[in-house]
Design a protein around this motif. Sequence first.
Motif, short mmCIF file in Angstrom:
data_model
loop_
_atom_site.label_atom_id
_atom_site.label_comp_id
_atom_site.label_asym_id
_atom_site.label_seq_id
_atom_site.Cartn_x
_atom_site.Cartn_y
_atom_site.Cartn_z
N SER A 1 0.84 -1.21 0.00
CA SER A 1 0.00 0.00 0.00
C SER A 1 0.87 1.25 0.00
O SER A 1 0.60 2.22 -0.74
N LEU A 2 1.92 1.25 0.84
CA LEU A 2 2.84 2.38 0.94
C LEU A 2 3.57 2.60 -0.37
O LEU A 2 3.76 3.75 -0.82
N LEU A 3 3.96 1.49 -1.04
CA LEU A 3 4.67 1.58 -2.33
C LEU A 3 3.80 2.29 -3.37
O LEU A 3 4.25 3.21 -4.06
N TYR A 4 2.53 1.84 -3.51
CA TYR A 4 1.65 2.43 -4.52
C TYR A 4 1.26 3.87 -4.16
O TYR A 4 1.10 4.72 -5.04
N THR A 5 1.15 4.15 -2.87
CA THR A 5 0.85 5.52 -2.45
C THR A 5 2.01 6.44 -2.77
O THR A 5 1.82 7.56 -3.30
N CYS A 6 3.23 5.98 -2.49
CA CYS A 6 4.44 6.75 -2.82
C CYS A 6 4.58 6.93 -4.33
O CYS A 6 5.01 7.99 -4.81
N SER A 7 4.19 5.86 -5.09
CA SER A 7 4.25 5.96 -6.55
C SER A 7 3.30 7.02 -7.07
O SER A 7 3.62 7.78 -7.99
N CYS A 8 2.10 7.11 -6.46
CA CYS A 8 1.13 8.13 -6.85
C CYS A 8 1.68 9.53 -6.57
O CYS A 8 1.57 10.44 -7.41
N VAL A 9 2.28 9.70 -5.38
CA VAL A 9 2.84 11.00 -5.01
C VAL A 9 3.97 11.37 -5.96
O VAL A 9 4.09 12.52 -6.41
N TYR A 10 4.84 10.37 -6.29
CA TYR A 10 5.97 10.62 -7.19
C TYR A 10 5.48 11.05 -8.57
O TYR A 10 6.01 11.99 -9.18
N GLU A 11 4.46 10.34 -9.10
CA GLU A 11 3.92 10.67 -10.43
C GLU A 11 3.28 12.07 -10.43
O GLU A 11 3.37 12.81 -11.41
N TYR A 12 2.63 12.43 -9.30
CA TYR A 12 1.99 13.74 -9.24
C TYR A 12 3.03 14.86 -9.25
O TYR A 12 2.87 15.86 -9.92
N ARG A 13 4.13 14.61 -8.50
CA ARG A 13 5.19 15.61 -8.46
C ARG A 13 5.93 15.67 -9.79
O ARG A 13 6.41 16.73 -10.19
N LEU A 14 6.01 14.53 -10.50
CA LEU A 14 6.74 14.48 -11.76
C LEU A 14 5.91 15.00 -12.93
O LEU A 14 6.41 15.75 -13.78
N LEU A 15 4.61 14.60 -12.97
CA LEU A 15 3.77 14.92 -14.12
C LEU A 15 2.72 15.99 -13.84
O LEU A 15 2.09 16.50 -14.76
N GLY A 16 2.50 16.25 -12.55
CA GLY A 16 1.51 17.27 -12.21
C GLY A 16 0.09 16.75 -12.15
O GLY A 16 -0.84 17.54 -12.00
N SER A 17 -0.10 15.42 -12.30
CA SER A 17 -1.45 14.83 -12.23
C SER A 17 -1.34 13.39 -11.73
O SER A 17 -0.26 12.78 -11.78
N PHE A 18 -2.47 12.86 -11.25
CA PHE A 18 -2.47 11.48 -10.78
C PHE A 18 -2.77 10.53 -11.93
O PHE A 18 -3.64 10.80 -12.76
N ASP A 19 -2.07 9.37 -11.93
CA ASP A 19 -2.35 8.30 -12.90
C ASP A 19 -3.46 7.42 -12.32
O ASP A 19 -3.35 6.93 -11.19
N SER A 20 -4.52 7.27 -13.09
CA SER A 20 -5.68 6.51 -12.57
C SER A 20 -5.32 5.08 -12.20
O SER A 20 -5.87 4.52 -11.24
N LYS A 21 -4.40 4.46 -12.95
CA LYS A 21 -4.01 3.07 -12.66
C LYS A 21 -3.35 2.97 -11.30
O LYS A 21 -3.67 2.10 -10.48
#
Length: 1195
Positions: free
Chosen positions: A65-85
């Motif tokens: 859960s922590l891994l996917y949550t961190c991945s969401c935060v990383y993608e938001y900081r990198l791309l400026g939006s959340f990836d739905s997957k």
Amino acid sequence: MVQAVSQSLQLVNVVFVGGFLAWYLANILRRRSEWWREERRRSVSSSSAPSVCSWVSVVCCFAISLLYTCSCVYEYRLLGSFDSKSVSSAVSWISASAAAVYYCRKRDLSRGNYWPLVLILWWIYSGLLSSVYVTFIIIRRLGSKDFHPTPLVGAADIVNIISCALSLVLCSSAIFTSCSGSHRSNELERPLLPGGSRNDSGDFDSAGVWSRLTFQWLNPLFKTGRQQKLELLHIPLVPQSESAEFASSALEASLRKQKTGHLSLPRAILFAVWRSMTINGVIAGINTLASYTGPFLIAHFVNFLSAEHESRTYLYGLILALMLLTAKNVESLTQRQWYFGAQRIGIRIRAGLMVLIYKKCLSIKHSSGMASGKVINLINVDVERIGDFCWYIHGIWLLPVQVFLALAILHWSLGPAPAFAALLSTVLVMVSNTPLANRQERLHSRIMEAKDSRIKATSETLKSMRVLKLHSWEPNFLKRILKLREAESNWLKKYLYTCSAVAFLFWASPTLVSVATFGVCIVMKTPLSAGIVLSALATFRILQEPIYNLPELISMIAQTKVSVDRIKEFIREEDQVKAIDYYHQNICNPHDVAIEIEPGEYAWKSDNPDSKKYAVKIPDKVKILKGWKVAVCGSVGSGKSSFFCSILDEIPRTAGARTKIRGTKAYVPQSAWIQTGTIRDNIVFGRQMYASLYDDVLESCALKQDIALWSDGDLSVVGERGMNLSGGQKQRIQLSRAAYSDADVYFLDDPFSAVDAHTGTHLFKVAWQVFILFLIILGASIWYQTYYITTARELARMVGIRKAPILHHFSESIAGAATIRCFDQQGHFLRRCLGLIDDYSRVAFHNCGTMEWLCVRINFLFNSVFFVVLVILVSLPRSAINPSLAGLVATYGLNLNVLQAWVIWNLCNVENKMISVERILQFSSIPSEAPLVIDDSRPSPEWPSCGTIELENLHVQYKPSLPVVLRGITCTFPGKKKVGIVGRTGSGKSTLIQALFRVVEPSIGRILIDGVDIVKMGLQDLRSRLSIIPQDPILFQGTVRANLDPLQQHSDPEVWDVLKKCHLEEMVRQDQRLLEAPVAEDGENWSVGQRQLVCLARVLLQKRRILVLDEATASIDTATDNLIQKTIRGETQRCTVLTVAHRIPTVIDNDLVLVLDEGKIIEYDSPKVLLDNKLSSFSRLVVEFLRRSSNSSLQ
């Protein structure tokens, strides 16, 4: 395509989140309703901390859960939006983590509870999906220049690799908990002693969904089987739904709902199991749909492999592989559940029918011609066949569904004309199978007829082996059995040749159908691609099964109908009338009548429908008052036993009113009926034990002295039909049973025929890596097989062992039905029958489950190999392998699990069948008798010429562990003299006769006949020179002549001559068939006295020098006995005659009398000398006999 797949995966995540929420709400509601139960449980037992395995699972969930949550935060900081997957994955894992924590706290897994099914499915799904992603990553890193994968983000790779490892840990945790949870949960509830009480539900009823799907509930049994030899107490009880009581109650309830006179047994059976049958049918339908998913998807897979690089989407290929894996796993799981469910229904039906037949056996009139052989065939053949039909019943509707699905796939891939050609060729193959199936059925009927004849002859031979040995008839009866076996083998050979032709059609049918279908495609110029051809081939292979099953299904329906009709006919037989007024009618009678016999006629059923002869005719009304002692007299065959049967309503009444009996009854039949069990069981006979009454009965029936001689006393086990008891002991046990019942009315049918005077007065792949993987999987399969076989062999052994007591109990109950009814012990014997059936069902239930346990695991292993092969085929560049060849690999891989399961099943089946060989070898290792013939020590043809018998210090014991029966017997029986042997029952009289015939060998001393040591010659040479009339008269099913002269050594005039001398001529001439008149099984159509006369005639026909009469006239009236004794004296003037007798007049005129007591000679002299000594044992015996006779006359 990639977007569609991504959306599909997100949809799956949403479904799982919904599943977690639904489970959470349902669990809260359920826990509220069970709050008081939880509080009570906590007050009774302290809760223990969750196991380490449970907390590891929770930690892994939180980590992912922590891994996917961190991945969401990383993608938001990198791309400026959340990836739905990523968001859907993170939400799903957070939900799973919450569910794991909640369940771990509220339901302690260390006490046997399982993870929720929704959580287990999520872990398995995530593990498989992450494994696919990791496989992609590895292939991408190792791929060549020609390989152009879909670009993936580097951070996602790290998340997928870590989550894959953690997901595999979670899957392992789920499997480990399911495997060991049930075993651990029962540790505290297990009794301290092996024989203690057990959980009625057993391991199956307490198993979770995952445990039932994968048969994990059998793991404790396998563990026990690896540690020690399995016994019945190690096997959990049969589930309640398969118990004999539940099954019989459901079946009887179904029968009661039908209208009287319109009995439909098939409808009753279906109504009793319709719920289980419906669920089983749904599973069978899912299995059929899953099996056709492979041929449907294989065309898409081959088209994907054949596509150009630019159009190949590798994720799409992996999705196809995953879909094929899912379909194969669903097919494997549903097939196992289908087969096991069919077995469960079969067990339930068998149990219900067996109880129904048993109840009928106890209620049906003995006079209706019910034979134990017929009932055993109903149990062994007909009930088994109806139970086995559960395997085939869904084939009635599945067969057209399978053909329709196959034709639909062919129509979709090839078009209407080729599909129609496939249909025609399929019908042609089925029609070709039909005559072969009909021939199979006819030959099977012939085989069963021949087998029935052989088994009947074998059973009769084994049952009468003692008589055969005494007369030295074993070689002749062996030839008879071998001749019957040869006839059976000839039919079996023809049947196997027919089976070979059917097997050829089975394996050739895909080729024949494919030739016809593709031939039409060529003529019609239908375009054929690799995908289309391979899909069609896969369809043809699946179509093979319904083609093969149709004739077998038709044959099974016909055979099952015959079996249903046979059982239906049996249960519709006329019941034993049990009207209340018949047995317990209160009549105001000043004289207090016990029995009121009404005028009437009674007759046994005859094979001649025109026969009007009655067995008993009562012209006048007879009243017997309470306290009266009534004697029934008459000559041999006059109808004394039939008169008793008429009073007990055990013989059909053809005219008149029923006899009325007031009060309880006790019955002592002429032929002693002893049930297998202890002496105490036979006496108490299901009633409550009263020590003082029991002790008085033993004393009254002179059994205390015999019990004192037995090593286990009254707990000594009696063999089948009381074979290890003397005739007198059997009669006295019967008398004890009657006396212990404390009945109001006693029926004693010649109870003292085998009892001496003293006692009478006293009375049971493409590259090598795949090949290596295949070898690893094969090794794992072999390990599973080895692990399985230890337990399975013992279960298979116990299935046979536990069936035998049921058959024996049926036979025993049929033989003693009149006695059981008379003592009102039907309930006691029914409860025993239910217990025996449940013992058999629990073994059969777990035996079926173990095979499915093995198949599930091996199927999963080979499905994994198939999936890995598909992933490799998807990942390889096109230049590495021809797409058509790759498609062929995938096509044949579809049936990999079926092939390996078939191979493993046959290997295990052979291993299990070897149990029969082991049992035969074990039986063969039992020490045999001495040789029939010893060439170096054969007596002269004239031996014995004089017939002098010398006993020198003769000691005899039946086993080294048993006490000595004969103790130092030394005496001489002069040639051509008549010697009487007397003594109380158990004194050693019959043992002395057995020693003379070497049925039991002397442990010390020797026996000489005319100076020749009988131990030095062959048994056939000895026994063929001696004659004996045994205590129990044995007749064989056949004709009168075959019973008198089994070896066909004498002419008809000689036979008629002995019949006349034995006063049987008039009776034999009453039947127009004369010497060819039929004799029923065990001679049941002759009275006991008549059977003894036949045995006497048989011996007189042999004309041998030494004749032994072992209570030869015990069941003959005194007048006939006097005539027989006169005949014996006239026909044996030049013979040595040894007479074992209880009637004093039988031996009073002998030359010598030998008196035995406790295996020793007490007296041996002429009757005159012994009578002159008023203190001699013989003299006292005569005085006692005369006193009893005079008292009987006065009464």
